[in-house]
Design a protein around this motif. Structure first.
Motif, PDB file in Angstrom:
ATOM      1  N   SER A 198      -3.598   3.827   0.310  1.00  0.00           N
ATOM      2  CA  SER A 198      -4.441   3.150  -0.670  1.00  0.00           C
ATOM      3  C   SER A 198      -3.748   1.899  -1.196  1.00  0.00           C
ATOM      4  CB  SER A 198      -4.778   4.088  -1.843  1.00  0.00           C
ATOM      5  OG  SER A 198      -3.607   4.542  -2.482  1.00  0.00           O
ATOM      6  N   TYR A 199      -4.502   1.064  -1.880  1.00  0.00           N
ATOM      7  CA  TYR A 199      -4.020  -0.224  -2.386  1.00  0.00           C
ATOM      8  C   TYR A 199      -2.746  -0.064  -3.196  1.00  0.00           C
ATOM      9  CZ  TYR A 199      -4.425  -4.865  -4.602  1.00  0.00           C
ATOM     10  OH  TYR A 199      -4.204  -6.145  -5.039  1.00  0.00           O
TER      11      TYR A 199
ATOM     12  N   THR B  16      -9.023   1.089  -4.751  1.00  0.00           N
ATOM     13  CA  THR B  16     -10.025   0.061  -4.496  1.00  0.00           C
ATOM     14  C   THR B  16     -10.109  -0.317  -3.022  1.00  0.00           C
ATOM     15  OG1 THR B  16      -8.420  -1.659  -5.065  1.00  0.00           O
ATOM     16  CG2 THR B  16      -9.924  -0.942  -6.805  1.00  0.00           C
ATOM     17  N   SER B  17      -9.026  -0.099  -2.268  1.00  0.00           N
ATOM     18  CA  SER B  17      -9.031  -0.403  -0.841  1.00  0.00           C
ATOM     19  C   SER B  17      -7.912   0.393  -0.191  1.00  0.00           C
ATOM     20  CB  SER B  17      -8.848  -1.903  -0.590  1.00  0.00           C
ATOM     21  OG  SER B  17      -7.588  -2.346  -1.058  1.00  0.00           O
TER      22      SER B  17
ATOM     23  N   GLN C  11       0.836  -1.190   0.000  1.00  0.00           N
ATOM     24  CA  GLN C  11       0.000   0.000   0.000  1.00  0.00           C
ATOM     25  C   GLN C  11       0.877   1.249   0.000  1.00  0.00           C
ATOM     26  OE1 GLN C  11      -4.015  -0.824   2.296  1.00  0.00           O
ATOM     27  NE2 GLN C  11      -2.286  -1.289   3.616  1.00  0.00           N
ATOM     28  N   ALA C  12       0.275   2.361  -0.439  1.00  0.00           N
ATOM     29  CA  ALA C  12       1.027   3.606  -0.588  1.00  0.00           C
ATOM     30  C   ALA C  12       0.360   4.727   0.196  1.00  0.00           C
ATOM     31  CB  ALA C  12       1.113   3.997  -2.066  1.00  0.00           C
TER      32      ALA C  12
ATOM     33  N   TRP D 284     -10.819   0.198   4.405  1.00  0.00           N
ATOM     34  CA  TRP D 284     -11.965   0.331   3.502  1.00  0.00           C
ATOM     35  C   TRP D 284     -11.725  -0.555   2.288  1.00  0.00           C
ATOM     36  CZ3 TRP D 284      -8.374   4.386   2.275  1.00  0.00           C
ATOM     37  CH2 TRP D 284      -8.049   4.482   0.924  1.00  0.00           C
ATOM     38  N   SER D 285     -12.804  -0.941   1.644  1.00  0.00           N
ATOM     39  CA  SER D 285     -12.735  -1.693   0.396  1.00  0.00           C
ATOM     40  C   SER D 285     -13.939  -1.323  -0.455  1.00  0.00           C
ATOM     41  CB  SER D 285     -12.734  -3.203   0.647  1.00  0.00           C
ATOM     42  OG  SER D 285     -12.872  -3.909  -0.571  1.00  0.00           O
ATOM     43  N   ARG D 286     -13.698  -1.078  -1.712  1.00  0.00           N
ATOM     44  CA  ARG D 286     -14.800  -0.784  -2.629  1.00  0.00           C
ATOM     45  C   ARG D 286     -15.775  -1.947  -2.694  1.00  0.00           C
ATOM     46  NH1 ARG D 286     -12.907   0.968  -8.448  1.00  0.00           N
ATOM     47  NH2 ARG D 286     -12.158   2.729  -7.181  1.00  0.00           N
TER      48      ARG D 286
END
Length: 215
Positions: free
Chosen positions: A131-132, A138-139, A84-85, A153-155
């Motif tokens: 974020s992913y 997306t998450s 993740q970044a 979180w996840s879409r």
């Protein structure tokens, strides 16, 4: 047991110390990933974000952003577990507004749903942090400004919920995994050339070049 929140100065020092351990390790062992980290944000930029979103940014997150406010990643992989970044401030603002708009839509539908069927996709106190991937939303992770804990979180609404980590304990764990990879439990760090790549989300294109860290 004492559950009183720690003073801001203590939290800021914990976050700064942990992140500096991470970046020191990257500078020594993964210079490509280190070079992808963005500069810190000025306090005025965080103030502007607060005014834009109408939410107070906790001192822990301010401390992190003052050191690094975004990760450009390497071949789509950031430096945090799961590759993740860290999100730059403009992406934080854009994603927050997007999620609040999605929640407003759900609130309109929730008015016609039973209490058990109501949907929460975002809360006003959730601040996106990672974020992913650098360009993939997306998450990811958010920081709950009301509790100080991270959540996911996840879409696709998969595996969302509290990480049971503060930002400080999360970053301390990241630093521990890099410095003592044999004891890592959350994810397995490794290198592809001069880039840090975590094993839980290893791109097939990297498999032949990925070298897990030892020690």
């Amino acid at each position: 047991m004492n559950h009183e929140p720690l003073p801001d100065t203590v939290v800021e020092r914990q976050v700064s110390d942990a992140w500096e351990r991470v970046t020191a390790w990257l500078g020594r062992h993964a210079p490509v990933s280190y070079a992808a980290l963005g500069p810190g944000a000025a306090g005025a930029a965080v103030d502007a974000l607060e005014a834009d979103l109408g939410i107070r940014v906790p001192s822990a997150l301010r401390a992190l952003w003052s050191l690094t406010a975004g990760d450009g990643g390497v071949d789509g992989a950031g430096c945090l577990p799961g590759n993740q970044a860290l999100m730059p401030l403009h992406a934080v603002a854009d994603f927050y507004r997007q999620q609040m708009a999605a929640q407003a839509h759900q609130d309109a539908l929730n008015a016609r749903r039973s209490e058990d069927d109501r949907v929460t996709v975002w809360a006003a106190g959730w601040i996106p942090v990672a974020s992913y991937g650098p360009a993939d939303r997306t998450s990811g992770l958010y920081l709950d400004a009301s509790t100080g804990y991270l959540g996911r979180w996840s879409r696709y609404n998969e595996g969302s919920g509290d990480e049971l980590d503060t930002l400080a304990t999360y970053l301390e764990d990241v630093a521990d995994m890099l410095e003592a990879p044999a004891l890592a439990t959350r994810d397995r760090p490794g290198l592809v050339g001069g880039a840090l790549v975590w094993g839980s989300r290893l791109d097939p294109a990297w498999e032949d070049r990925w070298r897990p860290l030892a020690g």
